[in-house]
Design a protein around this motif. Structure first.
Motif, PDB file in Angstrom:
ATOM      1  N   ASN A   1      11.169  -0.569  -6.957  1.00 51.29           N
ATOM      2  CA  ASN A   1      11.894  -0.576  -8.182  1.00 51.29           C
ATOM      3  C   ASN A   1      13.109   0.430  -8.162  1.00 51.29           C
ATOM      4  OD1 ASN A   1      10.567   2.251  -8.352  1.00 51.29           O
ATOM      5  ND2 ASN A   1       8.987   1.667  -9.332  1.00 51.29           N
ATOM      6  N   LEU A   2      14.041   0.696  -9.331  1.00 47.78           N
ATOM      7  CA  LEU A   2      15.243   1.708  -9.130  1.00 47.78           C
ATOM      8  C   LEU A   2      14.280   2.931  -8.950  1.00 47.78           C
ATOM      9  CD1 LEU A   2      17.941   2.111  -9.081  1.00 47.78           C
ATOM     10  CD2 LEU A   2      18.437   1.639 -11.692  1.00 47.78           C
ATOM     11  N   GLU A   3      13.465   3.087 -10.008  1.00 45.74           N
ATOM     12  CA  GLU A   3      13.454   4.530  -9.948  1.00 45.74           C
ATOM     13  C   GLU A   3      13.152   5.233  -8.734  1.00 45.74           C
ATOM     14  OE1 GLU A   3      10.204   7.527 -12.098  1.00 45.74           O
ATOM     15  OE2 GLU A   3       9.858   5.176 -12.225  1.00 45.74           O
ATOM     16  N   THR A   4      12.619   4.420  -7.795  1.00 43.13           N
ATOM     17  CA  THR A   4      11.393   5.371  -6.482  1.00 43.13           C
ATOM     18  C   THR A   4      12.406   5.268  -5.365  1.00 43.13           C
ATOM     19  OG1 THR A   4       9.363   4.585  -7.730  1.00 43.13           O
ATOM     20  CG2 THR A   4       9.431   4.815  -5.572  1.00 43.13           C
ATOM     21  N   GLU A   5      13.075   3.740  -5.695  1.00 40.09           N
ATOM     22  CA  GLU A   5      14.382   3.553  -4.299  1.00 40.09           C
ATOM     23  C   GLU A   5      15.368   4.887  -4.408  1.00 40.09           C
ATOM     24  OE1 GLU A   5      14.924   1.573  -1.613  1.00 40.09           O
ATOM     25  OE2 GLU A   5      12.578   0.603  -2.927  1.00 40.09           O
TER      26      GLU A   5
ATOM     27  N   SER B   1      13.047 -14.596  -6.768  1.00 42.13           N
ATOM     28  CA  SER B   1      14.766 -14.916  -6.949  1.00 42.13           C
ATOM     29  C   SER B   1      14.994 -12.995  -8.069  1.00 42.13           C
ATOM     30  CB  SER B   1      14.752 -15.922  -7.602  1.00 42.13           C
ATOM     31  OG  SER B   1      15.495 -16.101  -8.728  1.00 42.13           O
ATOM     32  N   GLU B   2      13.933 -13.549  -8.619  1.00 42.23           N
ATOM     33  CA  GLU B   2      13.832 -12.339  -9.524  1.00 42.23           C
ATOM     34  C   GLU B   2      14.209 -11.413  -9.294  1.00 42.23           C
ATOM     35  OE1 GLU B   2      10.776 -13.911 -13.481  1.00 42.23           O
ATOM     36  OE2 GLU B   2       9.904 -12.585 -11.894  1.00 42.23           O
ATOM     37  N   ALA B   3      13.536 -10.929  -8.237  1.00 43.56           N
ATOM     38  CA  ALA B   3      13.677  -9.905  -7.166  1.00 43.56           C
ATOM     39  C   ALA B   3      15.277  -9.027  -6.925  1.00 43.56           C
ATOM     40  CB  ALA B   3      12.823  -9.463  -6.131  1.00 43.56           C
ATOM     41  N   THR B   4      15.306 -10.593  -6.827  1.00 39.52           N
ATOM     42  CA  THR B   4      17.416 -10.371  -5.838  1.00 39.52           C
ATOM     43  C   THR B   4      17.864 -10.204  -6.707  1.00 39.52           C
ATOM     44  OG1 THR B   4      16.250 -11.754  -4.326  1.00 39.52           O
ATOM     45  CG2 THR B   4      18.649 -11.541  -4.463  1.00 39.52           C
ATOM     46  N   ASP B   5      17.494 -10.875  -8.326  1.00 38.75           N
ATOM     47  CA  ASP B   5      18.939 -10.423  -9.142  1.00 38.75           C
ATOM     48  C   ASP B   5      19.136  -9.232  -9.930  1.00 38.75           C
ATOM     49  OD1 ASP B   5      19.402 -13.548  -9.332  1.00 38.75           O
ATOM     50  OD2 ASP B   5      18.026 -13.820 -10.887  1.00 38.75           O
TER      51      ASP B   5
ATOM     52  N   PRO C   1       8.129  -7.823  -5.393  1.00 41.04           N
ATOM     53  CA  PRO C   1       7.189  -6.461  -6.146  1.00 41.04           C
ATOM     54  C   PRO C   1       6.290  -7.350  -6.583  1.00 41.04           C
ATOM     55  CG  PRO C   1      10.313  -5.630  -6.449  1.00 41.04           C
ATOM     56  CD  PRO C   1       9.832  -6.920  -5.827  1.00 41.04           C
ATOM     57  N   LYS C   2       5.423  -6.620  -6.673  1.00 38.48           N
ATOM     58  CA  LYS C   2       4.454  -6.762  -7.274  1.00 38.48           C
ATOM     59  C   LYS C   2       4.473  -7.439  -8.674  1.00 38.48           C
ATOM     60  CE  LYS C   2       0.526  -5.055  -4.498  1.00 38.48           C
ATOM     61  NZ  LYS C   2      -0.885  -4.348  -5.416  1.00 38.48           N
TER      62      LYS C   2
ATOM     63  N   PHE D   1       1.029  -1.191  -0.176  1.00 36.18           N
ATOM     64  CA  PHE D   1       0.430   0.054  -0.107  1.00 36.18           C
ATOM     65  C   PHE D   1       1.414   0.897   0.170  1.00 36.18           C
ATOM     66  CE2 PHE D   1      -1.682   3.053   2.143  1.00 36.18           C
ATOM     67  CZ  PHE D   1      -3.420   3.094   1.899  1.00 36.18           C
ATOM     68  N   THR D   2       1.697   1.093   0.880  1.00 33.67           N
ATOM     69  CA  THR D   2       3.042   2.462   1.166  1.00 33.67           C
ATOM     70  C   THR D   2       3.459   2.448  -0.230  1.00 33.67           C
ATOM     71  OG1 THR D   2       2.856   1.708   2.698  1.00 33.67           O
ATOM     72  CG2 THR D   2       4.446   3.065   2.737  1.00 33.67           C
ATOM     73  N   VAL D   3       4.111   1.416  -1.047  1.00 31.98           N
ATOM     74  CA  VAL D   3       4.899   1.737  -2.063  1.00 31.98           C
ATOM     75  C   VAL D   3       3.614   2.131  -3.355  1.00 31.98           C
ATOM     76  CG1 VAL D   3       5.408  -0.089  -4.209  1.00 31.98           C
ATOM     77  CG2 VAL D   3       6.074  -0.688  -1.562  1.00 31.98           C
ATOM     78  N   GLU D   4       2.758   2.248  -3.402  1.00 31.19           N
ATOM     79  CA  GLU D   4       2.509   2.321  -4.698  1.00 31.19           C
ATOM     80  C   GLU D   4       2.017   3.966  -4.567  1.00 31.19           C
ATOM     81  OE1 GLU D   4      -2.774   2.497  -5.753  1.00 31.19           O
ATOM     82  OE2 GLU D   4      -2.283   0.666  -4.333  1.00 31.19           O
ATOM     83  N   HIS D   5       1.814   4.480  -2.915  1.00 29.39           N
ATOM     84  CA  HIS D   5       1.472   5.934  -2.954  1.00 29.39           C
ATOM     85  C   HIS D   5       2.677   7.024  -3.000  1.00 29.39           C
ATOM     86  CE1 HIS D   5      -2.100   4.747  -1.341  1.00 29.39           C
ATOM     87  NE2 HIS D   5      -2.854   5.946  -1.540  1.00 29.39           N
TER      88      HIS D   5
END
Length: 437
Positions: free
Chosen positions: A164-168, A203-207, A197-198, A123-127
């Protein structure tokens, strides 16, 4: 010679001056945390460089600096001087509060049930993704100011609501702006592995983190754009497993980040054992830590950052603070400020640690000063009132320092001054007209 020079600040004749440490200890363990250095009728001098120049009995300091001039002198008669508090675990950059989820928790929903239903971190990620950098900075700045008024002078601040990279990177830029523009000290943490992430597997998120996020952080550090201090992963069942956590933390360590991560919170994951093996600086939560993990952390001198607010609000079992202390673990404290645990106040955190985790007041203060500094790799400069350390201090409107912990909330008549690098950054004039009792 120092006695004739111009100095920034003289705190004179404090009823109690709480050193915490007096022999440059990097941390306090076992009996060290149970007994703190306290001077009575004492004074302290901070130089123009923001560092402590002298601490001692008031008459000795008066004679030593009889020919010095000071930018400011504060009479601390009847008051106590303590090191500034250090909050070793916060998530303060986000948009969209979760007050509605508090009602769900009160009705019986668990943290992971809310998370799996698309609430919680998602929820917080979306906002946060939708918010502009300026919007995030404005609310972050206001939160830091509230922490400062509650006595925090150094705060660990995480990203982790971007995924995601942009928001981080947007979150880390916000933290960097605050580092440069605010008085309060900040230790910044990349926490891109806060949740999966949705649309991605763990594993994909780790990579993605290892192949894309961390190389970009390294590039931005080299260019001087962003300086990140720590790396964090939420090592938890249904989030990042032990092997994914190992890969991310090791990759972060390889680019010079201190390992400081979430472990053994909701399920026993052997996070403590992993952290000890990897040379982690600190591990947070640890409600479900194993006996073997506690021993491993003590041997590795890996700090345990305990978060009594989280256990309280989520109705989890309390971390085994007493067992950790007895085994020689370096115990630190944090507020875990986030949309799920909305607490700015380290005095309240220390109170909860004493009542719910059975820590003594001395142990709690050590955990919120020198040991919290150790958890952030800053105990050489912060966390105690010793010559050469940064002049970050509190003056409280009480003749006994324990009132900072004993009083549960309502600190508006207690915290008189907050001082960073010898400069008064918060002055509470109400303390001059109100009793703190």
């Amino acid at each position: 010679m120092a006695g004739r020079q111009r100095q920034r600040l003289l705190l004179e004749n404090a009823e109690q001056l709480v050193l915490v440490c007096g022999r440059r200890e990097p941390c306090l363990r076992r009996e060290g945390a149970a007994g703190l250095g306290v001077l009575r009728g004492a004074s302290l001098v901070v130089g123009l460089d923001g560092c402590i120049k002298a601490v001692g009995q008031a008459d000795v300091i008066r004679n030593q600096f009889s020919e010095a001039t000071f930018e400011r002198i504060i009479d601390c008669s009847g008051k106590c001087v303590l090191p500034g508090l250090i909050d070793a675990h916060t998530h303060p950059v986000w948009a969209g509060d979760r007050v509605h989820e508090f009602a769900m928790k009160l009705a019986g929903a668990s943290y992971m049930e809310i998370h799996q239903a698309g609430g919680g971190i998602h929820f917080t990620v979306e906002h946060t993704r939708k918010a502009t950098e300026d919007e995030l900075f404005t609310t972050f700045q206001q939160r830091l100011e509230r922490m400062l008024r509650a006595g925090s002078t150094l705060v660990e601040c995480k990203s982790g609501y971007g995924l995601n990279l942009e928001t981080e990177l947007k979150m880390l830029r916000v933290i960097e702006r605050a580092k440069k523009s605010m008085d309060i000290g900040i230790s910044s943490t990349y926490c891109g592995a806060h949740a999966v992430p949705k649309g991605k597997t763990a594993s994909e998120a780790t990579d993605d983190i290892i192949n894309n996020h961390l190389p970009k952080l390294k590039e931005l550090k080299l260019s001087g754009e962003i300086h990140v201090n720590n790396i964090d992963v939420f090592c938890e069942k249904g989030v990042f497993d032990l092997e994914s956590t190992r890969r991310i933390l090791q990759a972060g360590k390889d680019i010079g980040l201190q390992i400081n991560f979430h472990g053994d919170e909701l399920h026993p994951m052997k996070s403590a054992e992993l952290g000890a093996e990897l040379g982690a600086r600190a591990i947070s939560h640890l409600e479900e830590v194993s006996d073997e993990g506690i021993v491993a952390m003590a041997r590795a001198k890996c700090a345990a950052v305990l978060l009594p607010t989280t256990a309280y609000m989520l109705r989890l079992k309390q971390p085994q603070a007493r067992k950790m202390l007895e085994e020689g673990v370096i115990v630190a404290l944090g507020s875990d400020f986030n949309p799920n645990a909305y607490c700015f106040s380290m005095p309240m955190v220390m109170h909860l640690a004493c009542v719910n985790m059975k820590m003594s007041m001395n142990e709690a203060l050590a955990a919120a000063t020198i040991n919290a500094a150790y958890a952030l790799g800053k105990s050489d400069t912060h966390g105690s009132l010793e010559v050469g350390k940064q002049g970050d201090l509190l003056i409280i409107n009480s003749s006994r320092w324990e009132h900072l912990i004993y009083q549960f909330g309502g600190h508006e008549a207690l915290i008189n001054y907050v001082i960073i690098k010898g400069k008064v950054v918060y002055e509470n004039e109400r303390c001059e007209t109100m009793s703190s009792y």
